[in-house]
Design a protein around this motif. Sequence first.
Motif, PDB file in Angstrom:
ATOM      1  N   HIS A   1      -7.512  -3.950  -0.619  1.00  0.00           N
ATOM      2  CA  HIS A   1      -6.765  -4.963   0.122  1.00  0.00           C
ATOM      3  C   HIS A   1      -5.286  -4.726  -0.167  1.00  0.00           C
ATOM      4  O   HIS A   1      -4.938  -3.861  -0.974  1.00  0.00           O
ATOM      5  CB  HIS A   1      -7.152  -6.368  -0.348  1.00  0.00           C
TER       6      HIS A   1
ATOM      7  N   CYS B   1      -3.242 -10.298   3.970  1.00  0.00           N
ATOM      8  CA  CYS B   1      -3.764  -9.013   3.523  1.00  0.00           C
ATOM      9  C   CYS B   1      -3.252  -7.960   4.495  1.00  0.00           C
ATOM     10  O   CYS B   1      -3.339  -8.134   5.698  1.00  0.00           O
ATOM     11  CB  CYS B   1      -5.283  -9.001   3.487  1.00  0.00           C
TER      12      CYS B   1
ATOM     13  N   CYS C   1      -9.625  -4.129   5.742  1.00  0.00           N
ATOM     14  CA  CYS C   1     -10.642  -4.269   4.699  1.00  0.00           C
ATOM     15  C   CYS C   1     -11.969  -4.768   5.262  1.00  0.00           C
ATOM     16  O   CYS C   1     -12.793  -5.293   4.530  1.00  0.00           O
ATOM     17  CB  CYS C   1     -10.132  -5.201   3.602  1.00  0.00           C
TER      18      CYS C   1
ATOM     19  N   HIS D   1     -10.554  -8.792   8.209  1.00  0.00           N
ATOM     20  CA  HIS D   1      -9.250  -8.441   7.614  1.00  0.00           C
ATOM     21  C   HIS D   1      -8.103  -9.234   8.238  1.00  0.00           C
ATOM     22  O   HIS D   1      -7.234  -9.756   7.549  1.00  0.00           O
ATOM     23  CB  HIS D   1      -8.988  -6.942   7.781  1.00  0.00           C
TER      24      HIS D   1
HETATM   25 CU1  CUA Z   1      -8.221  -7.714   2.703  1.00  0.00          CU
HETATM   26 CU2  CUA Z   1      -7.432  -6.692   4.696  1.00  0.00          CU
END
Ligand code: CUA
Length: 415
Positions: free
Chosen positions: A193, A228, A232, A236
Amino acid sequence: MRLNSLLSPLPGWGRAALALGATALLTGCDLNFWRMDGHQSTLVVDGPVARSQLGVFYVTCWVTFSIFLVVGGVLAYATWKFRARTASEEQAVPAEQGHGNPLIELGLIGASVLALVIIAIPTLRAIWYTADVPVADKANAYEVNATGLQWWFRFEYPAEQIPGSGPLLTSNELVIPAGRPVRINLRAADVIHSFWIPKLAGKVDMIPNRGNSLWLQADAPGYFWGQCAEYCGDSHAVMRFRVIALGPREFNDWVNRQLAPARTVAPADAGASPAPAAVVRTTWQRNEKGWTEQFERDPLAAWRAHQRPEQAESPALIAQGRALFQSKTCFTCHVVRGQMAGGSSAYPDLTHLGSRTTLAAGLLENNTEQLARWIAHPDQVKPGNKMYALGYLPNNIRLTAGDVAALTAYLQSLK
Ligand code: CUA
């Protein structure tokens, strides 16, 4: 019609300019747009680390803009000066082909090196400055551990230990002391991340099995948007968080409230404050927005309001919700410190959920409607989330509208 006839004598570009001017006037109230001061703006910053990064950005912009002006100017000059003036000039190939001018070429190499040096000096200074808390401020620095998980952030306060339980844990809202450097140790529990609060500092990756860190400082108390910044997985884009910076006394009060076990509302006496009818909405469109205007206007005031118990809370409904939290096995994942044994730090600690302004990793505002929405349809709010995939589905958890209302009331009472 009248407006059209008024504008018709104007040329096309004149009307375009007028439209642009009118837009500017009409949106004049939205100063943030013109100041480029959105929630996640890196151009209007509120801390020394982000300011130093912005400084590097501006130096780079000015140097490259100067290069653009010089190269563009020379190109325009040459195009004009050596243009073909007659038809025969247009046909002609220059008799002599030159290889170039050594002096100009050496000069250009020298100028490029100079431009790079001009950019390199503030860049290196910023790299050293942002790498760690300056030595002079080390003693004053506050330390927090931040962990990225799919798809939320866990914050751990090693300086605030709870006897028999370990460090204080919160999720998705990082509360920090304003005017003090904060060192954040960055970890990841599953995939990579990236931790980014545009107005304060950014951005450093959270990598499994690797210790990264960053430091930041908020100039003054405030409410900041984080995100973030590394792909991910499914959710995300909705893996967000907030940073709330508080003055020293308010920060201290917050820590003390968080260290306390979950707030327990005494079960209602028979007959007193009967549970209201379930007023929560339980059907939602996919991707329906959950933010309210009010919250956007003064988020810090909204945060403060969240620290106090709800005015219209129903002890009977809360007691019902607390029983459901147990019977629907919610407590096997989520910690509600002081009320239920069980739970793990792999899932958000809900001991003080009611005191947070947001839900589902900064996606929804924490109010009755949105909390009910999140409990009723976590899969729609945050696709692929574990509460749904590992909780609701395998355990066949079904919630009626009444269950959702009771659970909502209970979770909101956890201030
Ligand atoms: Cu955690 Cu993108």
